[in-house]
Design a protein around this motif. Structure first.
Motif, PDB file in Angstrom:
ATOM      1  N   LEU A  93       0.819  -1.254   0.068  1.00 55.51           N
ATOM      2  CA  LEU A  93       0.187   0.129   0.088  1.00 55.51           C
ATOM      3  C   LEU A  93       0.777   1.205   0.088  1.00 55.51           C
ATOM      4  CD1 LEU A  93      -2.892  -1.114   2.811  1.00 55.51           C
ATOM      5  CD2 LEU A  93      -2.851  -1.300   0.117  1.00 55.51           C
ATOM      6  N   TYR A  94       2.117   1.063   0.484  1.00 53.79           N
ATOM      7  CA  TYR A  94       2.849   2.443   0.354  1.00 53.79           C
ATOM      8  C   TYR A  94       4.328   1.975   0.112  1.00 53.79           C
ATOM      9  CZ  TYR A  94       3.330   0.155   5.048  1.00 53.79           C
ATOM     10  OH  TYR A  94       3.349  -0.882   6.203  1.00 53.79           O
ATOM     11  N   LYS A  95       5.158   2.714  -0.386  1.00 57.28           N
ATOM     12  CA  LYS A  95       6.640   2.678  -0.767  1.00 57.28           C
ATOM     13  C   LYS A  95       7.421   2.315   0.590  1.00 57.28           C
ATOM     14  CE  LYS A  95       6.625   4.923  -5.219  1.00 57.28           C
ATOM     15  NZ  LYS A  95       7.242   6.259  -5.982  1.00 57.28           N
ATOM     16  N   GLN A  96       8.296   1.553   0.447  1.00 54.46           N
ATOM     17  CA  GLN A  96       9.150   1.188   1.496  1.00 54.46           C
ATOM     18  C   GLN A  96      10.936   1.140   1.056  1.00 54.46           C
ATOM     19  OE1 GLN A  96       7.930  -3.101   2.352  1.00 54.46           O
ATOM     20  NE2 GLN A  96       6.543  -2.107   3.888  1.00 54.46           N
ATOM     21  N   ASP A  97      11.645   1.381   1.969  1.00 59.60           N
ATOM     22  CA  ASP A  97      13.138   1.073   1.724  1.00 59.60           C
ATOM     23  C   ASP A  97      13.529  -0.408   1.579  1.00 59.60           C
ATOM     24  OD1 ASP A  97      13.558   0.491   4.438  1.00 59.60           O
ATOM     25  OD2 ASP A  97      14.386   2.289   4.915  1.00 59.60           O
ATOM     26  N   PRO A  98      14.639  -0.572   1.353  1.00 59.60           N
ATOM     27  CA  PRO A  98      15.014  -2.089   1.269  1.00 59.60           C
ATOM     28  C   PRO A  98      14.891  -2.781   2.581  1.00 59.60           C
ATOM     29  CG  PRO A  98      16.586  -0.551   0.264  1.00 59.60           C
ATOM     30  CD  PRO A  98      15.706   0.186   0.973  1.00 59.60           C
ATOM     31  N   PHE A  99      14.780  -2.112   3.566  1.00 57.99           N
ATOM     32  CA  PHE A  99      14.754  -2.772   4.906  1.00 57.99           C
ATOM     33  C   PHE A  99      13.212  -2.567   5.476  1.00 57.99           C
ATOM     34  CE2 PHE A  99      18.951  -0.803   4.399  1.00 57.99           C
ATOM     35  CZ  PHE A  99      19.756  -1.925   4.788  1.00 57.99           C
ATOM     36  N   GLY A 100      12.301  -2.264   4.436  1.00 58.71           N
ATOM     37  CA  GLY A 100      10.903  -2.397   5.062  1.00 58.71           C
ATOM     38  C   GLY A 100      10.209  -1.331   5.490  1.00 58.71           C
ATOM     39  N   ASN A 101      11.102  -0.069   5.689  1.00 58.25           N
ATOM     40  CA  ASN A 101      10.525   1.252   6.312  1.00 58.25           C
ATOM     41  C   ASN A 101       9.558   1.780   5.509  1.00 58.25           C
ATOM     42  OD1 ASN A 101      12.155   0.500   8.839  1.00 58.25           O
ATOM     43  ND2 ASN A 101      13.823   1.203   7.751  1.00 58.25           N
ATOM     44  N   ALA A 102       8.555   2.550   5.896  1.00 59.22           N
ATOM     45  CA  ALA A 102       7.599   3.011   5.163  1.00 59.22           C
ATOM     46  C   ALA A 102       8.339   4.431   4.733  1.00 59.22           C
ATOM     47  CB  ALA A 102       6.395   3.158   5.654  1.00 59.22           C
ATOM     48  N   LEU A 103       8.500   4.757   3.699  1.00 56.92           N
ATOM     49  CA  LEU A 103       9.162   6.107   3.307  1.00 56.92           C
ATOM     50  C   LEU A 103       8.383   7.336   3.633  1.00 56.92           C
ATOM     51  CD1 LEU A 103      10.378   5.277  -0.391  1.00 56.92           C
ATOM     52  CD2 LEU A 103      11.418   5.215   1.722  1.00 56.92           C
ATOM     53  N   PHE A 104       6.877   7.258   3.764  1.00 56.49           N
ATOM     54  CA  PHE A 104       6.195   8.361   4.123  1.00 56.49           C
ATOM     55  C   PHE A 104       6.441   8.409   5.597  1.00 56.49           C
ATOM     56  CE2 PHE A 104       3.192   5.018   5.588  1.00 56.49           C
ATOM     57  CZ  PHE A 104       2.675   5.556   6.817  1.00 56.49           C
ATOM     58  N   LEU A 105       6.641   7.739   6.636  1.00 55.69           N
ATOM     59  CA  LEU A 105       6.850   7.615   7.894  1.00 55.69           C
ATOM     60  C   LEU A 105       8.387   8.155   8.125  1.00 55.69           C
ATOM     61  CD1 LEU A 105       6.148   7.444  10.750  1.00 55.69           C
ATOM     62  CD2 LEU A 105       6.557   4.881  10.738  1.00 55.69           C
ATOM     63  N   LYS A 106       9.182   7.702   7.303  1.00 56.87           N
ATOM     64  CA  LYS A 106      10.587   7.890   7.282  1.00 56.87           C
ATOM     65  C   LYS A 106      10.791   9.252   6.964  1.00 56.87           C
ATOM     66  CE  LYS A 106      15.028   6.205   5.493  1.00 56.87           C
ATOM     67  NZ  LYS A 106      15.617   5.105   4.617  1.00 56.87           N
ATOM     68  N   LYS A 107      10.136   9.961   6.099  1.00 55.16           N
ATOM     69  CA  LYS A 107      10.263  11.493   5.675  1.00 55.16           C
ATOM     70  C   LYS A 107       9.703  12.368   6.767  1.00 55.16           C
ATOM     71  CE  LYS A 107       9.093  12.925   1.459  1.00 55.16           C
ATOM     72  NZ  LYS A 107       8.397  13.263   0.238  1.00 55.16           N
ATOM     73  N   PHE A 108       8.504  11.819   7.366  1.00 50.28           N
ATOM     74  CA  PHE A 108       7.869  12.595   8.500  1.00 50.28           C
ATOM     75  C   PHE A 108       9.040  12.728   9.760  1.00 50.28           C
ATOM     76  CE2 PHE A 108       5.623  12.260  12.601  1.00 50.28           C
ATOM     77  CZ  PHE A 108       4.958  13.574  12.612  1.00 50.28           C
ATOM     78  N   LEU A 109       9.536  11.399   9.999  1.00 49.26           N
ATOM     79  CA  LEU A 109      10.559  11.501  11.289  1.00 49.26           C
ATOM     80  C   LEU A 109      11.645  12.559  10.877  1.00 49.26           C
ATOM     81  CD1 LEU A 109      10.310   7.858  12.399  1.00 49.26           C
ATOM     82  CD2 LEU A 109       9.396   9.771  13.361  1.00 49.26           C
ATOM     83  N   ILE A 110      12.228  12.291   9.867  1.00 46.23           N
ATOM     84  CA  ILE A 110      13.516  13.211   9.291  1.00 46.23           C
ATOM     85  C   ILE A 110      13.038  14.628   9.495  1.00 46.23           C
ATOM     86  CG2 ILE A 110      14.828  13.947   7.259  1.00 46.23           C
ATOM     87  CD1 ILE A 110      14.778  10.980   6.617  1.00 46.23           C
ATOM     88  N   ARG A 111      11.835  14.862   8.687  1.00 48.63           N
ATOM     89  CA  ARG A 111      11.554  16.447   9.176  1.00 48.63           C
ATOM     90  C   ARG A 111      11.150  17.012  10.572  1.00 48.63           C
ATOM     91  NH1 ARG A 111       6.059  16.044   4.939  1.00 48.63           N
ATOM     92  NH2 ARG A 111       7.172  16.380   2.858  1.00 48.63           N
ATOM     93  N   VAL A 112      10.683  16.091  11.100  1.00 45.85           N
ATOM     94  CA  VAL A 112      10.210  16.359  12.752  1.00 45.85           C
ATOM     95  C   VAL A 112      11.731  16.545  13.417  1.00 45.85           C
ATOM     96  CG1 VAL A 112       9.604  15.762  15.089  1.00 45.85           C
ATOM     97  CG2 VAL A 112       8.070  15.693  12.931  1.00 45.85           C
TER      98      VAL A 112
END
Length: 269
Positions: free
Chosen positions: A3-22
């Motif tokens: 349902l959503y894009k992931q990095d090679p380790f299975g982490n959701a990119l939308f959540l990764k982007k949100f955390l990096i922003r915060v």
């Protein structure tokens, strides 16, 4: 179907982007407010390919070093030259940046666990565990994960594996360089251990000059350089070779320590 894009380790990119922003918004003042981060060579980053780039650096704190690099990398890719002013660059961060970290460090609390989601390649140290010296075999899955990250993007590693200066380079980094043949970019940092505690989470002192020098790609002969050759080149590149040590008298050391908290002359040259 995912349902959503992931990095090679299975982490959701939308959540990764949100955390990096915060985390980027929260940490920005540490490098552009409480203290000053001086940068040199950020234009080198814009000429690198999108993948198979290995950044090697000396290490001063667990987390502040990496956080600063993420700021500098994203600011440079947004067109800033040796500057992280205006944190707007963090809105669209490069999501395929990874960093090698000790597994026990990244599991040591809720904040490290959150930080790990932004791109940690957590490995089991072979020489140190829970404050004690150990002697363990390298886990091939750890090597495989680093190579997987290189295949996807950029990887930051601290080849000494410790925040203690002038410790030996771990041969595993040289092995990965020979195997994966990445572009290797040295980074030399300073001032972080004076500004933060060992973890890099707590501010220890304000108005400290922090510096980050990004050097051109290393000249490595992947086929003919031995592991020992690459180790020695890494020592010189990140300025951790024993030849950089100088025996100082107590008076000289006190004088040099005071000067480190001031703006260095070479930044004005």
């Amino acid at each position: 179907m995912k349902l959503y894009k992931q990095d090679p380790f299975g982490n959701a990119l939308f959540l990764k982007k949100f955390l990096i922003r915060v985390l980027g918004l929260i940490s920005h003042g540490r490098y552009q407010g409480f203290n000053k981060l001086e940068i040199e060579g950020s234009e080198i980053l814009r000429n690198l390919p999108d993948r198979n780039v290995l950044f090697v650096s000396n290490h001063q704190t667990y987390f502040a070093d990496v956080a600063a690099m993420l700021h500098v990398f994203n600011a440079s890719l947004s067109g800033r030259d040796d500057s992280i002013k205006n944190v707007g660059y963090i809105w669209q961060p490069k999501l395929n940046i990874y960093y090698v970290a000790a597994l026990e460090t990244m599991k040591s609390g809720i904040l490290p666990k959150i930080f790990a989601y932004t791109g940690s390649i957590s490995i089991e140290r072979t020489w140190r565990s829970k404050g004690k010296n150990v002697n363990r075999q390298v886990k091939m899955s750890d090597i495989s994960n680093i190579e997987k990250a290189l295949n996807d993007g950029w990887v930051i590693t601290f080849p000494q594996g410790t925040t203690t200066p002038f410790k030996p380079i771990r041969r595993g980094t040289a092995f990965i360089i020979k195997e994966a043949k990445p572009i290797v970019i040295p980074i030399v940092i300073d001032g972080f251990r004076r500004a933060y505690d060992k973890t890099g989470l707590q501010l220890k002192k304000r108005n400290i000059l922090q510096s980050m020098v990004i050097k051109p790609p290393m000249d490595i002969d992947y086929e003919n350089d031995s592991i020992a050759d690459i180790v020695e080149k890494l020592e010189y590149a990140i300025e951790q070779h024993p030849s950089f040590l100088k025996v100082l008298s107590p008076e000289e050391y006190a004088e040099q320590e005071a000067l480190l908290d001031k703006k260095r002359k070479f930044w004005n040259s």
